[in-house]
Design an enzyme around this catalytic site. Structure first.
Site, PDB file in Angstrom:
ATOM      1  N   LEU A  52     -82.441  17.388  45.325  1.00 59.67           N
ATOM      2  CA  LEU A  52     -83.825  18.814  46.104  1.00 59.67           C
ATOM      3  C   LEU A  52     -83.106  20.279  45.974  1.00 59.67           C
ATOM      4  CD1 LEU A  52     -83.469  17.383  50.228  1.00 59.67           C
ATOM      5  CD2 LEU A  52     -85.448  17.659  49.027  1.00 59.67           C
TER       6      LEU A  52
ATOM      7  N   ASP B  51     -74.029  25.978  41.820  1.00 60.22           N
ATOM      8  CA  ASP B  51     -73.614  24.967  42.163  1.00 60.22           C
ATOM      9  C   ASP B  51     -72.347  25.496  42.214  1.00 60.22           C
ATOM     10  OD1 ASP B  51     -74.486  21.672  42.302  1.00 60.22           O
ATOM     11  OD2 ASP B  51     -72.784  22.215  41.085  1.00 60.22           O
TER      12      ASP B  51
ATOM     13  N   ASN C 124     -79.971  25.078  50.424  1.00 60.89           N
ATOM     14  CA  ASN C 124     -79.310  24.174  50.545  1.00 60.89           C
ATOM     15  C   ASN C 124     -78.030  23.994  50.922  1.00 60.89           C
ATOM     16  OD1 ASN C 124     -80.664  21.448  50.046  1.00 60.89           O
ATOM     17  ND2 ASN C 124     -79.122  22.260  48.103  1.00 60.89           N
TER      18      ASN C 124
ATOM     19  N   TYR D 237     -71.684  17.143  60.785  1.00 63.99           N
ATOM     20  CA  TYR D 237     -73.216  17.231  59.909  1.00 63.99           C
ATOM     21  C   TYR D 237     -74.431  17.808  60.858  1.00 63.99           C
ATOM     22  CZ  TYR D 237     -77.335  16.366  56.431  1.00 63.99           C
ATOM     23  OH  TYR D 237     -78.641  16.260  55.933  1.00 63.99           O
TER      24      TYR D 237
ATOM     25  N   LYS E   1     -76.259  20.918  61.070  1.00 62.97           N
ATOM     26  CA  LYS E   1     -77.552  20.967  61.461  1.00 62.97           C
ATOM     27  C   LYS E   1     -78.629  21.502  62.184  1.00 62.97           C
ATOM     28  CE  LYS E   1     -78.089  20.220  56.571  1.00 62.97           C
ATOM     29  NZ  LYS E   1     -78.547  21.312  55.594  1.00 62.97           N
TER      30      LYS E   1
ATOM     31  N   THR F 185     -82.973  10.738  47.342  1.00 68.34           N
ATOM     32  CA  THR F 185     -81.819  11.002  47.094  1.00 68.34           C
ATOM     33  C   THR F 185     -80.397  10.336  47.052  1.00 68.34           C
ATOM     34  OG1 THR F 185     -80.863  12.540  49.413  1.00 68.34           O
ATOM     35  CG2 THR F 185     -82.908  13.555  48.097  1.00 68.34           C
TER      36      THR F 185
END
Length: 305
Positions: A20, A39, A92, A158, A162, A192
Site C-alpha cells: 500500500l 523503507d 504508512n 495493532y 490504529k 496485500t
C-alpha cells in the site's frame, strides 16, 4: 471535472517500499508530487524510486526505521534538502506481531506501538513543525485500519495503535486547523501480504495475480480490491479539492468509498440521584444494554457462505 494536480508539492510516505505504501507514493508522483520513499530495506526502497522514475515521476529514498524523533527529522530533512519544502506526509509504515493477549510479549507490544503509533506521532510532529514554518498549509494522511475501528482477534497491539491513530487525526485536525493543515485517517482494505492469509480471500487474490478480475461481491460487498484502488484517496486528500476535509476517518477499498463514524453515545438512561450497582443490574438489559454493540471485523460474505 478538474484534474488533481500536485505539481510543486513534496511528499514523504513512510513504509513505501512495497504494498500500500508504494501505491500511495506512486499515486502522488503520478499527479506531479515529488516523493521521499521510506523503507528499512535499501534495495526495496531504491526499486520503488526506480518504478516512479520509469513512470516519469520524481522520487528519492531515505532508508530508516520510523519511530524515533531522529528518524522523523531525517525524513523531513531529506524532503527539504532535496526538494526545498514539505507539503504532504503519509504515515504508512507498520509491522505485525500478532498473538492473543496471554501470549503477547512486551517486545511484541512495544515493537508494533513504536512503529505504528509513535512513528505516526514523531513523523507528524516533525512535519507539522515544518509546515507551520512554511506558512502555506499542508496535508497529513494517517493510515488506520478496520482493526482500529472495531478490534480484531489476536491484534491487541495493532488494533490499539490504529485506534490511537484515528484519535490523533481528530485531535490534530483541531490543533492544526488554523495553520491550514488538514489531518485525516484513511482506512484501506486491499489485497496485500497481510490479507492473503485470510482463507476466504486467498483463492480470489491468487486468481487476481493470474490476471482475473476480483468479483463484485469482493469489490463492492466487502470493499476489497487492489492497493491501487486505495491509493487514489491520497492524492485527492493532498489536493486543493480536499482543503475543507479534515478530522475524518475515510474508508476505501475496491469500488467502495466510506465515511466511518466517530465514537458517540448511542443510548442513554437516567436515575434520579445517580446509579447504584443494583439499579444498574435491574435496568441494563432493558435500557442501554438491550442491543449491545458488536466487536471485530465482520467475516467476509462469500457466495458459498
Amino acid at each position: 471535472m478538474s484534474s488533481i494536480d500536485l505539481s510543486g508539492k513534496v511528499a514523504v510516505v513512510t513504509g513505501s517500499g512495497r504494498g500500500l505504501g508504494l501505491a500511495y507514493a506512486q499515486a502522488l508522483a503520478a499527479h506531479g508530487a515529488s516523493v521521499v520513499i521510506n523503507d528499512i530495506d535499501e534495495a526495496v526502497a531504491e526499486a520503488a524510486v526506480k518504478s516512479i522514475a520509469e513512470a516519469g515521476g520524481t522520487a528519492v529514498a531515505e532508508v530508516v526505521a520510523v519511530g524515533t524523533a531522529e528518524a522523523a527529522d531525517r525524513l523531513v530533512g531529506r524532503a527539504v534538502a532535496e526538494f526545498g519544502r514539505l507539503d504532504v506526509l503519509v504515515t504508512n509504515a507498520g509491522i505485525l506481531r500478532d498473538k492473543v493477549l496471554w501470549k503477547m510479549t512486551d517486545d511484541d507490544f512495544d515493537a508494533v506501538i513504536t512503529t505504528h503509533l509513535k512513528g505516526t506521532f514523531t513523523c507528524a510532529r516533525a512535519a507539522a513543525v515544518r509546515m507551520r514554518e512554511q506558512g502555506e498549509g499542508g496535508t497529513l494522511v494517517l493510515v488506520g485500519s478496520p482493526a482500529g475501528q472495531r478490534g480484531n482477534f489476536g491484534q491487541t497491539n495493532y488494533a490499539a495503535a490504529k485506534a490511537g491513530i484515528a484519535a490523533m487525526a481528530r485531535t490534530w485536525s483541531m490543533e492544526l486547523g488554523r495553520a491550514n493543515i488538514t489531518v485525516n485517517a484513511i482506512v484501506p482494505v486491499a489485497a496485500t501480504a497481510m490479507t492473503e492469509t485470510i482463507p476466504a480471500f486467498a483463492p480470489y487474490i491468487e486468481a487476481m495475480k493470474n490476471g482475473e478480475a476480483l468479483p463484485d461481491f469482493l469489490r463492492k460487498g466487502e470493499g476489497f480490491g487492489t492497493p491501487e484502488d486505495c491509493a487514489v484517496l491520497v492524492p485527492f486528500l493532498a489536493s486543493e479539492a480536499a482543503r475543507s476535509i479534515t478530522g475524518q476517518a475515510i474508508g476505501i477499498g475496491g469500488d467502495k468509498l466510506a465515511l466511518w463514524s466517530h465514537p458517540q453515545e448511542i443510548k442513554t438512561a437516567y436515575a434520579d440521584g445517580g446509579w447504584s450497582p443494583e439499579a444498574l443490574a435491574a435496568a441494563w438489559h432493558t435500557s442501554v444494554g438491550a442491543e449491545p454493540e458488536t466487536v471485530g471485523i465482520p467475516a467476509p460474505k462469500t457466495p458459498e457462505a
